[in-house]
Scaffold this motif. Structure first.
Motif, short mmCIF file in Angstrom:
data_model
loop_
_atom_site.label_atom_id
_atom_site.label_comp_id
_atom_site.label_asym_id
_atom_site.label_seq_id
_atom_site.Cartn_x
_atom_site.Cartn_y
_atom_site.Cartn_z
N ALA A 94 1.06 -1.04 0.00
CA ALA A 94 0.38 -0.46 0.00
C ALA A 94 0.50 1.12 0.10
O ALA A 94 1.42 1.18 0.72
N ASP A 95 0.64 2.24 -0.94
CA ASP A 95 1.83 3.76 -0.13
C ASP A 95 1.01 4.23 0.77
O ASP A 95 1.45 5.08 1.14
N LYS A 96 -0.39 4.20 1.71
CA LYS A 96 -0.23 4.10 3.21
C LYS A 96 -0.66 3.61 4.27
O LYS A 96 -1.60 2.62 3.42
N THR A 97 -0.36 2.96 5.14
CA THR A 97 -1.26 2.51 6.34
C THR A 97 -1.73 3.12 7.39
O THR A 97 -0.94 4.05 7.60
N ILE A 98 -2.69 2.85 8.03
CA ILE A 98 -3.83 3.19 8.60
C ILE A 98 -3.44 2.28 10.12
O ILE A 98 -4.28 1.26 9.33
N ASN A 99 -2.94 2.63 11.04
CA ASN A 99 -3.35 0.96 12.34
C ASN A 99 -4.05 1.55 13.27
O ASN A 99 -3.74 2.98 14.27
N LEU A 100 -5.40 1.29 12.98
CA LEU A 100 -6.03 1.50 14.05
C LEU A 100 -6.09 0.23 15.78
O LEU A 100 -6.01 -0.54 15.14
N PHE A 101 -6.05 0.78 16.53
CA PHE A 101 -6.62 -0.01 17.28
C PHE A 101 -7.97 0.14 18.73
O PHE A 101 -7.72 1.16 18.92
N ALA A 102 -8.93 -0.52 18.46
CA ALA A 102 -10.34 -0.54 19.18
C ALA A 102 -9.95 -1.05 20.39
O ALA A 102 -10.07 -2.34 20.86
N GLN A 103 -10.31 -0.30 21.34
CA GLN A 103 -10.56 -0.64 23.30
C GLN A 103 -11.42 0.20 23.46
O GLN A 103 -11.79 1.41 23.25
N GLY A 104 -11.62 -0.24 24.95
CA GLY A 104 -13.07 -0.31 25.79
C GLY A 104 -11.90 0.63 26.74
O GLY A 104 -10.89 -0.25 27.40
N ASP A 109 -9.87 -11.01 7.33
CA ASP A 109 -10.92 -11.29 8.21
C ASP A 109 -10.52 -11.86 9.30
O ASP A 109 -10.21 -13.32 8.89
N ASN A 110 -9.85 -11.24 10.47
CA ASN A 110 -9.25 -13.16 11.74
C ASN A 110 -10.29 -12.96 12.55
O ASN A 110 -9.79 -11.03 13.48
N PRO A 111 -11.22 -12.92 12.96
CA PRO A 111 -11.74 -12.72 14.11
C PRO A 111 -11.36 -12.76 15.82
O PRO A 111 -11.78 -12.19 16.50
N LEU A 112 -10.51 -13.31 15.75
CA LEU A 112 -9.44 -13.80 16.76
C LEU A 112 -8.10 -13.93 16.83
O LEU A 112 -7.69 -13.69 18.01
N GLU A 113 -6.93 -13.64 15.49
CA GLU A 113 -6.23 -13.14 15.78
C GLU A 113 -5.77 -12.27 15.35
O GLU A 113 -6.64 -11.43 14.06
N LEU A 132 -7.35 -3.20 11.45
CA LEU A 132 -7.73 -2.21 12.79
C LEU A 132 -7.75 -3.90 13.71
O LEU A 132 -8.07 -4.35 12.87
N GLN A 133 -7.35 -3.17 14.96
CA GLN A 133 -7.36 -4.26 15.58
C GLN A 133 -8.23 -3.67 16.93
O GLN A 133 -7.82 -3.33 17.43
N ASN A 134 -8.48 -5.27 17.16
CA ASN A 134 -9.27 -5.39 18.46
C ASN A 134 -8.21 -5.47 19.83
O ASN A 134 -7.33 -6.61 19.63
N THR A 135 -9.06 -5.15 20.40
CA THR A 135 -8.19 -6.04 21.78
C THR A 135 -8.98 -6.84 22.82
O THR A 135 -9.56 -7.24 22.89
N PRO A 136 -7.79 -7.99 22.47
CA PRO A 136 -8.57 -9.28 22.49
C PRO A 136 -8.95 -9.38 23.72
O PRO A 136 -10.03 -10.06 23.93
N VAL A 137 -8.44 -8.99 24.87
CA VAL A 137 -8.82 -8.44 26.77
C VAL A 137 -10.45 -8.20 26.17
O VAL A 137 -10.85 -7.12 25.94
N ALA A 138 -11.50 -8.99 26.93
CA ALA A 138 -13.27 -8.31 27.23
C ALA A 138 -13.37 -7.90 25.28
O ALA A 138 -13.89 -6.93 25.59
N GLY A 139 -12.93 -8.53 24.59
CA GLY A 139 -13.34 -7.57 23.55
C GLY A 139 -14.83 -7.94 23.30
O GLY A 139 -15.09 -8.77 23.41
N GLY A 167 -9.68 -10.12 17.03
CA GLY A 167 -8.42 -10.21 16.16
C GLY A 167 -8.35 -8.69 15.33
O GLY A 167 -8.63 -7.98 15.44
N HIS A 168 -8.34 -9.05 13.10
CA HIS A 168 -7.87 -7.99 13.33
C HIS A 168 -9.19 -8.08 11.49
O HIS A 168 -9.37 -8.74 11.29
N VAL A 169 -8.88 -6.36 11.37
CA VAL A 169 -9.42 -7.06 9.56
C VAL A 169 -8.44 -5.83 8.70
O VAL A 169 -7.87 -5.06 9.70
#
Ligand SMILES: *[C@@H]1O[C@H](CO)[C@@H](O)[C@H](O)[C@H]1NC(C)=O
Ligand SMILES: *[C@@H]1O[C@H](CO)[C@@H](O)[C@H](O)[C@H]1NC(C)=O
Ligand SMILES: *[C@@H]1O[C@H](CO)[C@@H](O)[C@H](O)[C@H]1NC(C)=O
Ligand SMILES: *[C@@H]1O[C@H](CO)[C@@H](O)[C@H](O)[C@H]1NC(C)=O
Ligand SMILES: *[C@@H]1O[C@H](CO)[C@@H](O)[C@H](O)[C@H]1NC(C)=O
Ligand SMILES: *[C@@H]1O[C@H](CO)[C@@H](O)[C@H](O)[C@H]1NC(C)=O
Ligand SMILES: *[C@@H]1O[C@H](CO)[C@@H](O)[C@H](O)[C@H]1NC(C)=O
Ligand SMILES: [Cu+2]
Length: 601
Positions: free
Chosen positions: A421-431, A508-512, A484-491, A546-548
């Motif tokens: 990719a020309d650009k990558t945006i790294n995001l981390f979903a967290q409560g 798309d991997n809901p768990l890794e 976009l990654q999710n926070t594994p703990v209590a995600g 996981g991540h998408v």
């Protein structure tokens, strides 16, 4: 030569002329009781959902919004790219200031290059859950390959399906609260809890308050809900008669007694017997355009005794999937064919919550009888044909469900750029707490106060000084990845929506998690991405742990929000704004003379 040219022309599909289609909607508040209990709602032309807006691909939509609500508002067209008109995206604080009470505002934009199921909804505070929403259907033009021949080869049926495609049957559903969204937000902030308990689910604005024995509810709670309760409360779930969790033990002060969380605990559940939606099976096939226009709840649909063929998702025909259960993250849309091949009877169409803290179901009906003979049917006319239980679980584990990653565009000309990719945006979903959420590693949250500030699109200077505004120097034609990654703990899953673009879901991997900063780095180490059959979407669920990876082409200058569609999460800060050549957008905006869109509030 001339004749050869003429023949070529005749062989081409007939182009329908793009037209200007003008609409107006009137927003006003009113007391309504769609599920039998009165409350104030914000209605579009007197209804929730508002009237559907139906146009042909390529048409320009001109929509006058008359705001007679007691609150300021905007209208966003979910999934419509607003190509060349980022200032009509309808997002307060980003593309415009909210339309004040007693003011009106006109949106005007093209639907060129887009077809399928979209929807309009308020994009200011959490008001769309009070009723400012409705379906949009853009009829596909003749040049897109249809997948219908994979379902039937009968020419009469194919002709019928093409006709149904012009006016599919709308199936618009959303959960409905006892309280206004403003009151829920206040309570959310006061008691620090996510609103998890809803009163009913409405289908085309119709539903009932249903009370169940808590033992019945517990018996369908299933392993995932039980594990979630163990993780959060340290005990199996205790349910009330509305299928809500008793969260009182988990919170201080006891929010249940404060009446915000579980109406069934705080007050007795009183069932209602309002009318429910009935669809009539009056042709060989039925085509449903299904919209989850809710604010908190991911749902699933199953139709007693009938398979569903999913033929399109959001703005794209897909390789058809024959299924018994359709899982629908918040804000997603599907085009579904159902063969109505029974000779008689009335069949329940069951919508169930798939979110852990509440077990709630809503029913509409598919009837083969006359309206007189149908009346308002019983809940379980054909119990032996039930595919999904009250808890949204399959009644037989072998039943097919919709496979999101296999939702490959049917049009093979939709290709995904491969390579780095020309650009990558790294995001981390967290409560961060039960009411604050972020997408950024540095935990910055979008502040709701920003909605009343000068809109980003109208600001000059260094825009990335505004918290949660991301300026990566994206240029026209850039290939951009959102990892976009999710926070594994209590995600928890998050239904993510991007404005201004559709994206290709290349992983798309809901768990890794994806333990690499870029797709190129992951590929260098052997990770394989899904370029060939990548789903093409505007809304997509990030799995619990996981991540998408969402890949898109930067082809639309503007300031585009990327956010979780769960109202409580978005309001809690789970949003960023991605700048794309915003200087170009601002120059075009000056030329179009739309400065009047902003005002001090
Ligand atoms: C909304 O109501 C107004 C006034 O009756 C009407 O002119 C308009 O066409 C309606 N809008 C839609 C989208 O149906
Ligand atoms: C249909 O729309 C596409 C854009 O998606 C356009 O390229 C094509 O020319 C249109 N075809 C007809 C027949 O209007
Ligand atoms: C049902 O509710 C009663 C009264 O609140 C409670 O004692 C019981 O434990 C509940 N049962 C289940 C299975 O949740
Ligand atoms: C079929 O039923 C729908 C309502 O479900 C109705 O809108 C439509 O007009 C009916 N069509 C025919 C051909 O009777
Ligand atoms: C869903 O589809 C993907 C891609 O075709 C496939 O790899 C996966 O096994 C499927 N999942 C299920 C549960 O069938
Ligand atoms: C804009 O602000 C960001 C964040 O503080 C900073 O990293 C960047 O260097 C600034 N850019 C310019 C051109 O001043
Ligand atoms: C790359 O892959 C190798 C072998 O699978 C693994 O040992 C290593 O940790 C990976 N590197 C990174 C940065 O993940
Ligand atoms: Cu979320």
């Amino acid at each position: 030569m001339f004749f050869a040219y003429l023949i070529l022309c005749l062989a081409l599909p007939i182009a329908v002329m793009a037209e200007l289609k003008e609409f107006s909607i009137y927003l006003a508040s009113s007391l309504i009781a769609p599920d039998g209990a009165y409350r104030e709602a914000f209605l579009v032309n007197g209804t929730d959902p508002g009237p559907p807006i139906i146009v042909d691909e390529g048409d320009t939509i001109k929509l006058l919004v008359i705001n007679n609500l007691p609150i300021p508002i905007t209208v966003h067209f979910h999934g419509v790219n607003q190509a060349g008109t980022p200032w009509y995206d309808g997002v307060s604080g980003i593309s415009q200031s909210p339309i004040r009470p007693a003011e009106s505002f006109t949106y005007e934009f093209t639907t060129e290059g887009q077809y399928g199921m979209f929807w309009y909804h308020a994009h200011h505070r959490t008001y769309y859950q009070d009723g400012v929403r409705g379906a949009v259907y853009i009829r596909p033009n003749s040049s897109h390959p249809r997948p219908y021949s994979e379902i039937t080869s009968d020419p009469d049926e194919l002709a019928e399906i093409m006709e149904l495609e012009q006016n599919p049957t709308f199936f618009v559903h959303n959960e409905w609260y006892k309280w206004s969204s403003e009151y829920i937000i206040d309570r959310q902030v006061q008691y620090n809890v996510d609103p998890t308990c809803t009163q009913s689910i409405l289908i085309n604005g119709k539903g009932r308050i249903v009370c169940n024995k808590n033992e019945t509810v517990f018996s369908v709670s299933g392993p995932i809900r039980q594990a979630a309760s163990m993780a959060l409360l340290g005990a199996p779930p205790v349910y009330d008669s509305m299928g809500c969790w008793n969260l009182a033990s988990a919170t201080t002060p006891n929010i249940d007694n404060a009446g915000v969380e579980s109406p069934g605990f705080s007050a007795e559940c009183v069932p209602t017997y309002t009318d429910r939606e009935i669809f009539y099976a009056n042709s060989t096939w039925k085509m449903f355009a299904i919209y989850n226009t809710g604010a908190e709840i991911t749902t699933s649909l199953a139709i007693d005794g009938h398979d569903m063929y999913v033929v399109a998702v959001e703005g794209q025909f897909i390789k058809p999937q024959k299924i018994k259960q359709l899982y629908m993250p918040l804000a997603t849309r599907f085009l579904v064919l159902v063969k109505t091949d029974k000779s008689s009877g009335i069949y329940a169409m069951r919508v169930a919550s798939q979110i852990a803290p509440q077990i709630i179901e809503s029913i509409a009906f598919l009837s083969y009888e006359t309206p007189e003979a149908t009346g308002q049917p019983e809940d379980h006319p054909n119990p032996e044909d039930v595919y999904q239980d009250l808890g949204g679980l399959l009644t037989n584990a072998t039943y097919a469900t919709f496979n999101t990653t296999a939702a490959t565009p049917y049009d093979t000309s939709i290709t995904v750029p491969t390579g780095p990719a020309d650009k990558t945006i790294n995001l981390f979903a967290q409560g961060l707490t039960l009411t604050t959420y972020t997408l950024l590693r540095n935990k910055q949250r979008m502040d709701p106060a920003m909605e009343y500030a000068w809109p980003v699109l109208f600001q000059t200077g260094n825009l990335s000084l505004i918290p949660t505004v991301l300026d990566l120097g994206i240029k026209q034609g850039d290939v951009v990845d959102i990892i976009l990654q999710n926070t594994p703990v209590a995600g928890i899953p998050h239904p993510m929506h991007f404005h201004g673009h559709s994206f290709h879901v290349i992983s798309d991997n809901p768990l890794e998690p994806l333990p690499y900063p870029t797709v190129a780095a992951a590929e260098a180490n052997g990770t394989v991405f899904n370029y060939a059959g990548a789903p093409f979407r505007d809304t997509y669920e990030l799995g619990p742990a996981g991540h998408v990876v969402l890949r898109y082409i930067a082809n639309n200058p503007g300031a585009w929000m990327f956010h979780c569609h769960i109202n409580a999460h978005q309001y809690g800060g789970m949003a960023v704004t991605i700048l794309e050549n915003v200087g170009l957008a601002q120059a075009a905006m000056k030329k179009a003379g739309v400065e009047y869109l902003m005002h001090a509030y």
